[in-house]
Write a protein that holds these residues in place. Structure first.
Motif, mmCIF file in Angstrom:
data_model
loop_
_atom_site.group_PDB
_atom_site.id
_atom_site.type_symbol
_atom_site.label_atom_id
_atom_site.label_comp_id
_atom_site.label_asym_id
_atom_site.label_seq_id
_atom_site.Cartn_x
_atom_site.Cartn_y
_atom_site.Cartn_z
ATOM 1 N N THR A 163 -1.920 -1.140 1.170
ATOM 2 C CA THR A 163 -2.739 -0.061 0.609
ATOM 3 C C THR A 163 -2.620 0.066 -0.906
ATOM 4 O O THR A 163 -3.398 0.795 -1.524
ATOM 5 N N GLY A 164 -1.646 -0.609 -1.523
ATOM 6 C CA GLY A 164 -1.482 -0.511 -2.968
ATOM 7 C C GLY A 164 -0.459 -1.497 -3.485
ATOM 8 O O GLY A 164 0.282 -2.120 -2.706
ATOM 9 N N TRP A 165 -0.428 -1.648 -4.802
ATOM 10 C CA TRP A 165 0.434 -2.628 -5.467
ATOM 11 C C TRP A 165 1.025 -2.039 -6.740
ATOM 12 O O TRP A 165 0.403 -1.204 -7.393
ATOM 13 N N ASP A 166 2.221 -2.519 -7.108
ATOM 14 C CA ASP A 166 2.801 -2.288 -8.438
ATOM 15 C C ASP A 166 3.079 -3.639 -9.065
ATOM 16 O O ASP A 166 3.538 -4.564 -8.383
ATOM 17 N N PHE A 167 2.835 -3.732 -10.384
ATOM 18 C CA PHE A 167 2.964 -4.992 -11.107
ATOM 19 C C PHE A 167 3.927 -4.840 -12.274
ATOM 20 O O PHE A 167 4.101 -3.747 -12.808
ATOM 21 N N ASP A 168 4.522 -5.969 -12.686
ATOM 22 C CA ASP A 168 5.310 -5.956 -13.915
ATOM 23 C C ASP A 168 4.379 -6.224 -15.096
ATOM 24 O O ASP A 168 3.161 -6.338 -14.935
ATOM 25 N N GLU A 171 1.779 -9.152 -15.017
ATOM 26 C CA GLU A 171 0.828 -9.105 -13.901
ATOM 27 C C GLU A 171 1.365 -9.752 -12.632
ATOM 28 O O GLU A 171 0.592 -10.228 -11.784
ATOM 29 N N ASN A 172 2.665 -9.804 -12.479
ATOM 30 C CA ASN A 172 3.260 -10.272 -11.239
ATOM 31 C C ASN A 172 3.443 -9.082 -10.306
ATOM 32 O O ASN A 172 3.995 -8.057 -10.696
ATOM 33 N N ALA A 173 2.969 -9.230 -9.069
ATOM 34 C CA ALA A 173 3.145 -8.160 -8.080
ATOM 35 C C ALA A 173 4.631 -8.028 -7.763
ATOM 36 O O ALA A 173 5.305 -9.015 -7.475
ATOM 37 N N ARG A 174 5.150 -6.817 -7.822
ATOM 38 C CA ARG A 174 6.569 -6.571 -7.537
ATOM 39 C C ARG A 174 6.764 -5.751 -6.271
ATOM 40 O O ARG A 174 7.718 -5.940 -5.539
ATOM 41 N N PHE A 175 5.879 -4.785 -6.036
ATOM 42 C CA PHE A 175 5.958 -3.952 -4.843
ATOM 43 C C PHE A 175 4.581 -3.864 -4.197
ATOM 44 O O PHE A 175 3.568 -3.841 -4.883
ATOM 45 N N VAL A 190 7.981 -7.888 -3.230
ATOM 46 C CA VAL A 190 7.179 -9.099 -3.181
ATOM 47 C C VAL A 190 8.017 -10.244 -3.732
ATOM 48 O O VAL A 190 8.485 -10.187 -4.874
ATOM 49 N N ASP A 191 8.230 -11.291 -2.936
ATOM 50 C CA ASP A 191 8.981 -12.435 -3.424
ATOM 51 C C ASP A 191 8.011 -13.466 -4.011
ATOM 52 O O ASP A 191 6.803 -13.299 -3.987
ATOM 53 N N GLU A 192 8.549 -14.563 -4.537
ATOM 54 C CA GLU A 192 7.708 -15.537 -5.242
ATOM 55 C C GLU A 192 6.729 -16.250 -4.320
ATOM 56 O O GLU A 192 5.799 -16.896 -4.770
ATOM 57 N N ASN A 193 6.940 -16.159 -3.007
ATOM 58 C CA ASN A 193 6.025 -16.770 -2.043
ATOM 59 C C ASN A 193 4.977 -15.792 -1.531
ATOM 60 O O ASN A 193 4.236 -16.132 -0.626
#
Length: 193
Positions: A163-168, A171-175, A190-193
């Motif tokens: 339902t949503g995302w947090d980025f560093d 622009e890498n997804a972290r949560f 969110v891991d690198e895969n």
């Protein structure tokens, strides 16, 4: 007996609202009524509000706007005459008017879908991370949007009830945020895969 306060005082459109200073400090964008709908205007920092330039002439109120971090564009959300299918638009506040207003570009023209903004890049002001539910109306797939070209690049096909995302800042997804089958909210790393 106290007189009643007119309901328009509480519920009518404001004369000016949602003022936003451009990141370069040269302009102020704001919402102002045009034909009963709140539209985006812009003025120079030293100009009077009455001399502002109209950027949108929508028949339905603009639901929100913001500057890109390089002050090049104003990004705003709007639907098609109240159908609640939100699209994301870009307008160059310095562009000449094409008739009454400068041209706006619909960056998410997919039919029967709603765009959802997740992140605006500080590192590359031309990049927005957003969700579109054009594949599955229940869930938004994650896309990277290039404002200049309008190119959408799929980042994640959402088959996991996200339902949503947090980025560093890169622009890498972290949560990721998910609603499970029982309606409970979960926060995922969110891991690198």
């Amino acid at each position: 007996q106290m007189p009643l306060i007119d309901r328009d005082i509480f519920f009518d459109n404001a004369e000016v609202s949602s003022c936003s200073l451009s990141p370069d400090g040269n302009y102020i964008a704001f919402l102002k009524e045009y034909e009963d709908a709140m539209n985006v205007y812009v003025k120079g920092i030293d100009e009077d509000f009455k001399d502002a330039k109209m950027l949108t002439n929508s028949k339905t109120s603009i639901l929100g706007f913001f500057w890109t971090f390089d002050s090049k564009y104003i990004i705003f959300a709007n639907d098609n005459e109240g159908d609640e299918n939100l699209s994301i638009f870009a307008v160059d506040p310095k562009a000449p008017a094409d008739g009454q207003v400068p041209p706006s570009r619909n960056l998410t023209p997919q039919e029967n879908s709603t765009a959802r903004l997740y992140d605006v890049s500080r590192k590359d002001p031309n990049i927005i991370m957003l969700g579109l539910n054009d594949r599955d109306e229940s869930w938004h797939d994650l896309y990277k949007l290039n404002i200049e070209t309008g190119e959408l690049e799929l980042q994640f096909e959402n088959n996991e009830r996200i339902t949503g995302w947090d980025f560093d800042w890169d622009e890498n997804a972290r949560f990721a945020y998910r609603t499970d089958e029982n309606g409970f909210s979960q926060i995922l790393t969110v891991d690198e895969n």
